[in-house]
Write a protein that holds these residues in place. Sequence first.
Motif, PDB file in Angstrom:
ATOM      1  N   TRP A 169     -17.599 -38.182  -7.134  1.00  0.00           N
ATOM      2  CA  TRP A 169     -17.898 -37.238  -7.971  1.00  0.00           C
ATOM      3  C   TRP A 169     -16.504 -36.707  -8.517  1.00  0.00           C
ATOM      4  CZ3 TRP A 169     -22.230 -36.647 -10.662  1.00  0.00           C
ATOM      5  CH2 TRP A 169     -23.394 -37.079  -9.744  1.00  0.00           C
ATOM      6  N   ILE A 170     -16.122 -36.456  -9.766  1.00  0.00           N
ATOM      7  CA  ILE A 170     -14.930 -35.923 -10.176  1.00  0.00           C
ATOM      8  C   ILE A 170     -15.346 -34.748 -10.822  1.00  0.00           C
ATOM      9  CG2 ILE A 170     -13.348 -36.303 -12.061  1.00  0.00           C
ATOM     10  CD1 ILE A 170     -12.725 -38.373 -10.081  1.00  0.00           C
ATOM     11  N   LEU A 171     -14.467 -33.619 -10.419  1.00  0.00           N
ATOM     12  CA  LEU A 171     -14.656 -32.215 -11.103  1.00  0.00           C
ATOM     13  C   LEU A 171     -13.784 -32.156 -12.226  1.00  0.00           C
ATOM     14  CD1 LEU A 171     -15.528 -29.102 -10.955  1.00  0.00           C
ATOM     15  CD2 LEU A 171     -13.237 -28.924  -9.818  1.00  0.00           C
ATOM     16  N   VAL A 172     -14.755 -31.995 -13.309  1.00  0.00           N
ATOM     17  CA  VAL A 172     -14.028 -31.967 -14.855  1.00  0.00           C
ATOM     18  C   VAL A 172     -13.557 -30.559 -14.918  1.00  0.00           C
ATOM     19  CG1 VAL A 172     -14.462 -32.200 -17.221  1.00  0.00           C
ATOM     20  CG2 VAL A 172     -15.521 -33.786 -15.668  1.00  0.00           C
ATOM     21  N   GLY A 173     -12.314 -30.387 -15.761  1.00  0.00           N
ATOM     22  CA  GLY A 173     -11.871 -29.301 -15.954  1.00  0.00           C
ATOM     23  C   GLY A 173     -11.568 -28.975 -17.567  1.00  0.00           C
ATOM     24  N   GLN A 174     -11.496 -27.830 -17.846  1.00  0.00           N
ATOM     25  CA  GLN A 174     -11.162 -27.509 -19.131  1.00  0.00           C
ATOM     26  C   GLN A 174     -10.254 -26.107 -18.963  1.00  0.00           C
ATOM     27  OE1 GLN A 174     -14.711 -26.409 -21.450  1.00  0.00           O
ATOM     28  NE2 GLN A 174     -13.446 -25.715 -23.332  1.00  0.00           N
ATOM     29  N   ASP A 175      -9.285 -26.472 -19.517  1.00  0.00           N
ATOM     30  CA  ASP A 175      -8.174 -25.313 -19.291  1.00  0.00           C
ATOM     31  C   ASP A 175      -7.970 -24.730 -18.100  1.00  0.00           C
ATOM     32  OD1 ASP A 175      -7.677 -25.285 -22.172  1.00  0.00           O
ATOM     33  OD2 ASP A 175      -9.336 -24.033 -22.551  1.00  0.00           O
ATOM     34  N   GLY A 176      -7.959 -25.634 -17.074  1.00  0.00           N
ATOM     35  CA  GLY A 176      -7.692 -25.389 -15.417  1.00  0.00           C
ATOM     36  C   GLY A 176      -9.066 -25.102 -14.738  1.00  0.00           C
ATOM     37  N   VAL A 177     -10.265 -24.860 -15.342  1.00  0.00           N
ATOM     38  CA  VAL A 177     -11.401 -24.241 -14.891  1.00  0.00           C
ATOM     39  C   VAL A 177     -12.350 -25.515 -14.788  1.00  0.00           C
ATOM     40  CG1 VAL A 177     -13.340 -22.733 -15.080  1.00  0.00           C
ATOM     41  CG2 VAL A 177     -11.109 -22.042 -15.885  1.00  0.00           C
ATOM     42  N   GLY A 178     -12.835 -25.634 -13.629  1.00  0.00           N
ATOM     43  CA  GLY A 178     -14.081 -26.736 -13.306  1.00  0.00           C
ATOM     44  C   GLY A 178     -15.147 -26.223 -13.895  1.00  0.00           C
ATOM     45  N   VAL A 179     -15.495 -27.357 -14.963  1.00  0.00           N
ATOM     46  CA  VAL A 179     -16.941 -27.036 -15.665  1.00  0.00           C
ATOM     47  C   VAL A 179     -18.069 -27.859 -15.427  1.00  0.00           C
ATOM     48  CG1 VAL A 179     -15.328 -26.131 -17.676  1.00  0.00           C
ATOM     49  CG2 VAL A 179     -15.895 -28.414 -17.781  1.00  0.00           C
ATOM     50  N   GLY A 180     -17.738 -28.664 -14.526  1.00  0.00           N
ATOM     51  CA  GLY A 180     -18.714 -29.584 -14.128  1.00  0.00           C
ATOM     52  C   GLY A 180     -18.401 -30.745 -13.378  1.00  0.00           C
ATOM     53  N   TYR A 181     -19.286 -31.517 -13.008  1.00  0.00           N
ATOM     54  CA  TYR A 181     -18.971 -33.017 -12.172  1.00  0.00           C
ATOM     55  C   TYR A 181     -19.523 -34.119 -13.027  1.00  0.00           C
ATOM     56  CZ  TYR A 181     -18.297 -29.847  -8.403  1.00  0.00           C
ATOM     57  OH  TYR A 181     -17.761 -28.788  -7.323  1.00  0.00           O
ATOM     58  N   VAL A 182     -18.866 -35.143 -12.775  1.00  0.00           N
ATOM     59  CA  VAL A 182     -19.277 -36.397 -13.328  1.00  0.00           C
ATOM     60  C   VAL A 182     -19.360 -37.544 -12.381  1.00  0.00           C
ATOM     61  CG1 VAL A 182     -18.758 -35.872 -15.686  1.00  0.00           C
ATOM     62  CG2 VAL A 182     -17.046 -37.172 -14.223  1.00  0.00           C
ATOM     63  N   SER A 183     -20.040 -38.794 -12.505  1.00  0.00           N
ATOM     64  CA  SER A 183     -19.962 -39.477 -11.429  1.00  0.00           C
ATOM     65  C   SER A 183     -18.657 -40.181 -11.580  1.00  0.00           C
ATOM     66  CB  SER A 183     -21.082 -40.714 -11.609  1.00  0.00           C
ATOM     67  OG  SER A 183     -21.017 -41.650 -10.765  1.00  0.00           O
ATOM     68  N   SER A 184     -17.823 -40.583 -10.596  1.00  0.00           N
ATOM     69  CA  SER A 184     -16.556 -41.248 -10.383  1.00  0.00           C
ATOM     70  C   SER A 184     -16.839 -42.958 -10.876  1.00  0.00           C
ATOM     71  CB  SER A 184     -15.882 -41.254  -9.361  1.00  0.00           C
ATOM     72  OG  SER A 184     -16.675 -41.969  -8.266  1.00  0.00           O
ATOM     73  N   ALA A 185     -18.077 -43.557 -10.687  1.00  0.00           N
ATOM     74  CA  ALA A 185     -18.299 -44.717 -11.042  1.00  0.00           C
ATOM     75  C   ALA A 185     -18.177 -45.288 -12.501  1.00  0.00           C
ATOM     76  CB  ALA A 185     -19.814 -44.968 -10.463  1.00  0.00           C
ATOM     77  N   TYR A 186     -18.334 -44.060 -13.384  1.00  0.00           N
ATOM     78  CA  TYR A 186     -18.412 -44.370 -14.635  1.00  0.00           C
ATOM     79  C   TYR A 186     -17.086 -43.721 -15.457  1.00  0.00           C
ATOM     80  CZ  TYR A 186     -23.197 -45.217 -13.514  1.00  0.00           C
ATOM     81  OH  TYR A 186     -24.301 -45.808 -12.953  1.00  0.00           O
ATOM     82  N   VAL A 187     -15.829 -43.818 -14.717  1.00  0.00           N
ATOM     83  CA  VAL A 187     -14.812 -43.145 -15.666  1.00  0.00           C
ATOM     84  C   VAL A 187     -13.610 -44.211 -14.894  1.00  0.00           C
ATOM     85  CG1 VAL A 187     -15.656 -40.766 -15.214  1.00  0.00           C
ATOM     86  CG2 VAL A 187     -14.021 -41.458 -13.521  1.00  0.00           C
ATOM     87  N   TYR A 188     -12.530 -44.141 -15.729  1.00  0.00           N
ATOM     88  CA  TYR A 188     -11.308 -44.631 -15.207  1.00  0.00           C
ATOM     89  C   TYR A 188      -9.981 -43.793 -15.708  1.00  0.00           C
ATOM     90  CZ  TYR A 188     -11.114 -46.385 -20.132  1.00  0.00           C
ATOM     91  OH  TYR A 188     -10.939 -46.277 -21.437  1.00  0.00           O
ATOM     92  N   ARG A 189      -8.992 -44.005 -14.759  1.00  0.00           N
ATOM     93  CA  ARG A 189      -7.906 -43.123 -15.142  1.00  0.00           C
ATOM     94  C   ARG A 189      -7.218 -43.498 -16.443  1.00  0.00           C
ATOM     95  NH1 ARG A 189      -5.724 -43.091  -9.733  1.00  0.00           N
ATOM     96  NH2 ARG A 189      -6.111 -40.813  -9.314  1.00  0.00           N
ATOM     97  N   ALA A 190      -6.799 -42.406 -17.124  1.00  0.00           N
ATOM     98  CA  ALA A 190      -6.253 -42.666 -18.478  1.00  0.00           C
ATOM     99  C   ALA A 190      -4.790 -43.180 -18.399  1.00  0.00           C
ATOM    100  CB  ALA A 190      -6.238 -41.218 -19.349  1.00  0.00           C
TER     101      ALA A 190
END
Length: 190
Positions: A169-190
Amino acid sequence: MTSLKTFKTIALTLAASASALTLVSAPSAFAVEQRLGGVVGCNASGHKQEGGAVLGALLGAVAGSNLAKNDRGTGTAIGAVVGAGAGSYVGCKMQKKDAREAVGGTYKSDGTRYAQSVQAAPVTRINDKFVARSNLNLRASASIRGAKVGGVPAGQTFQALGRTGDGKWILVGQDGVGVGYVSSAYVYRA
């Protein structure tokens, strides 16, 4: 005041304001902001910092012009630069406050800030950008059983604040605040 002095004062004010605005929008502003605390860059979204810098530059120019006894042009320029810095700092603080309120308040756990609706999990802190491979559910906890608190559309680049110990799981941030988690299997580094 003669028209030449008036012209010089206006020209110096505009030049100082333009210089201050250039400093505010500098490309490496994030790195500089870490050292100057929001004077030339702000890690919260919004435009209050820029507005504060312009307003501060104008007010500072007026104050500097009125306080300078012998050289009003120099007083105006110095006042504009100081005012722009102060206005920028105040604007950044306002942007950060707005960002906290936008997520319903925050709390801190192990040095990471979370939105009130998100459950803290032990994460390895990262500060990176990722891209969603497909439409993703944003979860309140690092589990498929976690309540859905939003989504990340396919192709969207997002800020990642941390990765769970198992790497799932990846902790998604918005303006430095964790707003939720997404599965790491469905993301890649930009």
